[in-house]
Each structure stands twice: as C-alpha cells, then as structure tokens.
Design a protein around this motif. Sequence first.
Motif, PDB file in Angstrom:
ATOM      1  N   LEU A 287     -34.186 -29.852  15.660  1.00 30.65           N
ATOM      2  CA  LEU A 287     -32.969 -30.119  16.081  1.00 30.65           C
ATOM      3  C   LEU A 287     -32.388 -29.322  16.872  1.00 30.65           C
ATOM      4  CD1 LEU A 287     -30.053 -31.010  15.109  1.00 30.65           C
ATOM      5  CD2 LEU A 287     -29.854 -29.053  13.555  1.00 30.65           C
ATOM      6  N   TYR A 288     -32.853 -28.080  16.905  1.00 28.16           N
ATOM      7  CA  TYR A 288     -32.577 -27.122  18.352  1.00 28.16           C
ATOM      8  C   TYR A 288     -32.996 -27.499  19.672  1.00 28.16           C
ATOM      9  CZ  TYR A 288     -32.591 -22.677  20.878  1.00 28.16           C
ATOM     10  OH  TYR A 288     -32.311 -21.836  22.018  1.00 28.16           O
ATOM     11  N   LEU A 289     -34.344 -28.100  19.564  1.00 27.64           N
ATOM     12  CA  LEU A 289     -35.071 -28.831  20.599  1.00 27.64           C
ATOM     13  C   LEU A 289     -34.124 -29.919  21.256  1.00 27.64           C
ATOM     14  CD1 LEU A 289     -37.057 -29.023  23.140  1.00 27.64           C
ATOM     15  CD2 LEU A 289     -38.369 -30.245  21.508  1.00 27.64           C
ATOM     16  N   SER A 290     -33.831 -30.803  20.063  1.00 20.47           N
ATOM     17  CA  SER A 290     -32.773 -32.134  20.462  1.00 20.47           C
ATOM     18  C   SER A 290     -31.486 -31.699  20.970  1.00 20.47           C
ATOM     19  CB  SER A 290     -32.804 -32.847  19.230  1.00 20.47           C
ATOM     20  OG  SER A 290     -33.990 -33.071  18.854  1.00 20.47           O
ATOM     21  N   LEU A 291     -30.853 -30.557  20.290  1.00 22.50           N
ATOM     22  CA  LEU A 291     -29.743 -30.133  20.884  1.00 22.50           C
ATOM     23  C   LEU A 291     -29.724 -29.403  22.438  1.00 22.50           C
ATOM     24  CD1 LEU A 291     -28.240 -28.547  17.959  1.00 22.50           C
ATOM     25  CD2 LEU A 291     -27.479 -30.655  18.801  1.00 22.50           C
ATOM     26  N   ILE A 292     -30.709 -28.754  22.711  1.00 24.60           N
ATOM     27  CA  ILE A 292     -31.026 -28.391  24.162  1.00 24.60           C
ATOM     28  C   ILE A 292     -31.076 -29.498  24.981  1.00 24.60           C
ATOM     29  CG2 ILE A 292     -32.677 -27.543  25.448  1.00 24.60           C
ATOM     30  CD1 ILE A 292     -33.570 -25.296  23.448  1.00 24.60           C
ATOM     31  N   LEU A 293     -31.713 -30.508  24.807  1.00 15.01           N
ATOM     32  CA  LEU A 293     -31.768 -31.701  25.518  1.00 15.01           C
ATOM     33  C   LEU A 293     -30.573 -32.329  25.862  1.00 15.01           C
ATOM     34  CD1 LEU A 293     -35.428 -32.864  24.197  1.00 15.01           C
ATOM     35  CD2 LEU A 293     -34.920 -31.534  26.278  1.00 15.01           C
ATOM     36  N   LEU A 294     -29.757 -32.316  24.931  1.00 14.99           N
ATOM     37  CA  LEU A 294     -28.512 -32.837  24.904  1.00 14.99           C
ATOM     38  C   LEU A 294     -27.587 -32.123  25.675  1.00 14.99           C
ATOM     39  CD1 LEU A 294     -28.191 -34.411  21.591  1.00 14.99           C
ATOM     40  CD2 LEU A 294     -28.453 -35.700  23.406  1.00 14.99           C
ATOM     41  N   VAL A 295     -27.390 -30.630  25.601  1.00 13.68           N
ATOM     42  CA  VAL A 295     -26.493 -29.877  26.076  1.00 13.68           C
ATOM     43  C   VAL A 295     -26.851 -29.499  27.370  1.00 13.68           C
ATOM     44  CG1 VAL A 295     -24.933 -27.781  25.716  1.00 13.68           C
ATOM     45  CG2 VAL A 295     -25.815 -29.119  23.751  1.00 13.68           C
ATOM     46  N   GLU A 296     -28.047 -29.519  27.774  1.00 11.86           N
ATOM     47  CA  GLU A 296     -28.119 -29.147  29.245  1.00 11.86           C
ATOM     48  C   GLU A 296     -27.912 -30.013  30.176  1.00 11.86           C
ATOM     49  OE1 GLU A 296     -32.462 -28.445  29.190  1.00 11.86           O
ATOM     50  OE2 GLU A 296     -32.811 -30.623  29.686  1.00 11.86           O
ATOM     51  N   ASN A 297     -27.447 -31.163  29.639  1.00 12.18           N
ATOM     52  CA  ASN A 297     -26.897 -32.284  30.865  1.00 12.18           C
ATOM     53  C   ASN A 297     -25.562 -31.687  31.178  1.00 12.18           C
ATOM     54  OD1 ASN A 297     -27.029 -34.718  32.025  1.00 12.18           O
ATOM     55  ND2 ASN A 297     -25.497 -35.264  30.787  1.00 12.18           N
ATOM     56  N   GLY A 298     -24.913 -30.826  30.488  1.00 12.31           N
ATOM     57  CA  GLY A 298     -23.628 -30.292  30.914  1.00 12.31           C
ATOM     58  C   GLY A 298     -23.496 -29.686  32.190  1.00 12.31           C
ATOM     59  N   PRO A 299     -24.283 -28.625  32.512  1.00 16.03           N
ATOM     60  CA  PRO A 299     -24.336 -28.042  33.748  1.00 16.03           C
ATOM     61  C   PRO A 299     -25.215 -28.668  34.812  1.00 16.03           C
ATOM     62  CG  PRO A 299     -25.932 -26.781  32.027  1.00 16.03           C
ATOM     63  CD  PRO A 299     -25.069 -27.633  31.569  1.00 16.03           C
ATOM     64  N   ARG A 300     -26.100 -29.518  34.472  1.00 17.62           N
ATOM     65  CA  ARG A 300     -27.144 -30.166  35.256  1.00 17.62           C
ATOM     66  C   ARG A 300     -26.795 -31.436  35.655  1.00 17.62           C
ATOM     67  NH1 ARG A 300     -32.767 -27.954  32.301  1.00 17.62           N
ATOM     68  NH2 ARG A 300     -31.850 -25.957  32.349  1.00 17.62           N
ATOM     69  N   GLN A 301     -25.809 -32.320  34.965  1.00 10.19           N
ATOM     70  CA  GLN A 301     -25.703 -33.576  35.538  1.00 10.19           C
ATOM     71  C   GLN A 301     -26.716 -34.353  36.070  1.00 10.19           C
ATOM     72  OE1 GLN A 301     -22.063 -34.656  35.283  1.00 10.19           O
ATOM     73  NE2 GLN A 301     -22.326 -33.219  33.565  1.00 10.19           N
ATOM     74  N   TYR A 302     -27.580 -34.786  35.046  1.00 10.13           N
ATOM     75  CA  TYR A 302     -28.803 -35.469  35.454  1.00 10.13           C
ATOM     76  C   TYR A 302     -28.363 -36.963  35.881  1.00 10.13           C
ATOM     77  CZ  TYR A 302     -31.701 -32.168  33.194  1.00 10.13           C
ATOM     78  OH  TYR A 302     -32.311 -31.011  32.823  1.00 10.13           O
ATOM     79  N   PRO A 303     -29.130 -37.583  36.683  1.00  7.53           N
ATOM     80  CA  PRO A 303     -28.596 -38.842  37.090  1.00  7.53           C
ATOM     81  C   PRO A 303     -28.680 -39.789  35.596  1.00  7.53           C
ATOM     82  CG  PRO A 303     -30.094 -38.202  38.595  1.00  7.53           C
ATOM     83  CD  PRO A 303     -29.878 -37.016  37.590  1.00  7.53           C
ATOM     84  N   GLU A 304     -27.420 -40.502  35.505  1.00  3.31           N
ATOM     85  CA  GLU A 304     -27.748 -41.463  34.186  1.00  3.31           C
ATOM     86  C   GLU A 304     -28.882 -42.321  34.188  1.00  3.31           C
ATOM     87  OE1 GLU A 304     -26.267 -43.389  30.567  1.00  3.31           O
ATOM     88  OE2 GLU A 304     -25.821 -41.384  31.708  1.00  3.31           O
ATOM     89  N   LYS A 305     -29.356 -43.105  35.033  1.00  3.73           N
ATOM     90  CA  LYS A 305     -30.328 -43.736  34.858  1.00  3.73           C
ATOM     91  C   LYS A 305     -31.586 -43.120  34.514  1.00  3.73           C
ATOM     92  CE  LYS A 305     -32.842 -47.314  37.552  1.00  3.73           C
ATOM     93  NZ  LYS A 305     -33.091 -48.276  38.570  1.00  3.73           N
ATOM     94  N   GLU A 306     -31.821 -41.897  34.770  1.00  2.00           N
ATOM     95  CA  GLU A 306     -32.841 -41.329  34.596  1.00  2.00           C
ATOM     96  C   GLU A 306     -32.864 -40.474  33.086  1.00  2.00           C
ATOM     97  OE1 GLU A 306     -34.651 -38.529  37.641  1.00  2.00           O
ATOM     98  OE2 GLU A 306     -33.514 -39.793  39.354  1.00  2.00           O
ATOM     99  N   TYR A 307     -31.655 -40.096  32.804  1.00  2.00           N
ATOM    100  CA  TYR A 307     -31.466 -39.330  31.648  1.00  2.00           C
ATOM    101  C   TYR A 307     -31.198 -40.192  30.283  1.00  2.00           C
ATOM    102  CZ  TYR A 307     -29.090 -35.953  28.483  1.00  2.00           C
ATOM    103  OH  TYR A 307     -28.694 -35.035  27.650  1.00  2.00           O
ATOM    104  N   ALA A 308     -30.858 -41.441  30.427  1.00  2.00           N
ATOM    105  CA  ALA A 308     -30.429 -42.307  29.345  1.00  2.00           C
ATOM    106  C   ALA A 308     -31.363 -42.186  28.118  1.00  2.00           C
ATOM    107  CB  ALA A 308     -30.043 -43.544  29.858  1.00  2.00           C
ATOM    108  N   SER A 309     -32.559 -42.471  28.356  1.00  2.00           N
ATOM    109  CA  SER A 309     -33.715 -42.671  27.543  1.00  2.00           C
ATOM    110  C   SER A 309     -33.915 -41.305  26.836  1.00  2.00           C
ATOM    111  CB  SER A 309     -35.011 -43.270  28.104  1.00  2.00           C
ATOM    112  OG  SER A 309     -36.132 -42.996  27.270  1.00  2.00           O
ATOM    113  N   LEU A 310     -34.080 -40.112  27.728  1.00  5.54           N
ATOM    114  CA  LEU A 310     -34.179 -38.851  26.976  1.00  5.54           C
ATOM    115  C   LEU A 310     -32.793 -38.496  26.104  1.00  5.54           C
ATOM    116  CD1 LEU A 310     -35.897 -36.215  26.665  1.00  5.54           C
ATOM    117  CD2 LEU A 310     -34.567 -35.495  28.652  1.00  5.54           C
TER     118      LEU A 310
END
Length: 329
Positions: A287-310
Amino acid sequence: MDSRTKRPLTPAELDALVRRALDAGVSSATEMTDGFANAVWRLVLLDGHEVVLKLSPPPELEQLSYERDLLRTEAMVYGLAGPAGVPIPELLRAGFDDPVLGGDYLVLSALDGVPWNQAKPSEADRRALRRELGGHLARLNAITGDVYGYPYAGLTGGTWREAFLTMTGALLADAGRYATPLPRPVPEIAAAIASGAGALDEVETPCLVHFDVWPGNVFLTRGETPRIQAIIDHERAFWGDPLADFVTPTIFGELDESDPIVAGYRDAGGVVEFTGPARTRMALYRLYLSLILLVENGPRQYPEKEYASLRDRSFAAALRALDVLSTTP
C-alpha cells in the motif's frame, strides 16, 4: 519517464561541475532519462574514463516529504553496502550544498552491463538471477542502524510502528497538498493502516531497506549467462523491516515460497516467514509503495500518456492491499 523535477544543465555547467568534483573535463555527456527524480548523466571524461553524475532536483521545486536530501541517503548506503558485499557502483565523489548548484550531487563509476528491464534472460537465467538477488538483499538487510525511518527527511521513530505511521502520515499529507486522487478517502486509508499497525511490532531491529529494487535498478553482466553486476539507485532507502524489500522485486504481484528470491535470501542467512502478521506487513508495504507512485505525480506532473498505465496499476495494487488490511483481525 520525464518529470519537471529534473535539473537542466548546459554542457558548460556540466563541465564546470565535474572539474570541481574530479578535477577532470568532460568530453561528451548523455542524459539518462529512465530515473523519476534526480537528473542523471553518463559522462565521458577527457581522459577516456566514464562516470555517472546524479544531481538533486532544483532547490526551488517541491518534493514529497520523504524525498528530502535523497542523495545524502544514497551516499550513506554506498558507504555501507559495498563493505557488506552488495554489488554497487563505486562512489567517486559526493558534494552537498554545492555553492554553484545550490544542491547535492554524486559522481559514480559507470557500469558496462545492461539494466535487467532491458535484457531478455531465459526463464532459467531469470530464476537464477532472482535467487542471486535474494542473496544480495539479505546482505543489504543485514546492515543495521540505530533509528527507524528516513533520518535525512526527519521521518523517524523509536519503533518501526512509530516510524512507519509517521512515514505514511507524511505521504497522506502530501496527497492532500497535491489533491492526489486516491482509491479511497484519506481517513479510510489511514484507518486501514492503523488497523494493521500492530503487526509492525514484530520488527525489533532497524535494518537497511533499499525499497526500489525493480528491474531497472539491477544491472546484469553481458554474455550468455548473465549475473548481477550491480544494484543502483539507493536514494529511497530507509531503516526498517527487511520484508519491505520484497515489494519492489515483486511489484504489482505477490510473494510466495516458490519465488527463487526467497531461497536466495535464506541461503544468505536471511529470514523470510509467511505468517499472518508477515502478510499484513507486506500488505502495508505494498500500500505504501502504491501510494508513493500515485502521490509523486503531484510535484512531478508526468506526461499523461506515459503515466496512465503506472497510475492504473498502482490504484489496483492499493485496492488489493486495502482489501487485505480490511480483513486483518
């Protein structure tokens, strides 16, 4: 996957930094874009030697709470893991609060192998490599400290339960700060974590945990029979439960007795148990790892196409972990 936390440097700035660090000039530079946080370059020096340069994000950009001084954590791990027999690159130079950059950097020896996620080992080689990886993790986890959590980020505790609740609390606060969509409301997630927290009391010694051993961070030797050349990117390490180091090698999957990584870990003296409390702890760490992978998009703003699957897989993994915790006695 690119992100806006990467620090851009011109060729002249790269050359000036390396001259300060190594008293050597740069012949050519290639940016390595696989990392998610720090900027990384593979450099060929004027004398022909190759090195890797890692730079912390620009100081004006925010990161998650646990990411404070990541490269200082990584430098610490290099000083501990090599003597313990863990295969790692050589740390050639560490610079903190560089007066020109206003940040931190590491210079590492370059590897001539290939990342596991880019290699295509046979099934027999894959099983042998996972067994070998298990042994290396056991040696890393045998390194012990005197505090739990992330010392450089100030997220610590006198017990593993205290530290983990502090770590997850900080991450959930980050989720609120960045308005991150989560699979359940924050109070519900916090309650699920609290419901399983008693299992954390089984951990009585703060052990060094890499917590980022996915195939992209494991380099293999080239040739017909690959071996593990080095484990890289130790920046997310913390002091805690060795069981957490089985989360990223089995990312979005489950660990069981049949996995060669378990046999390799035990062969090297490590202890892996599949008790009820251990499975609860694994659910907490997934759960902790999954939350990290979700929350880190906040400051990083990954491109949607690359990030969607993750993002989608992280949502699903978080829900599975929450289901496990909901049935915790």
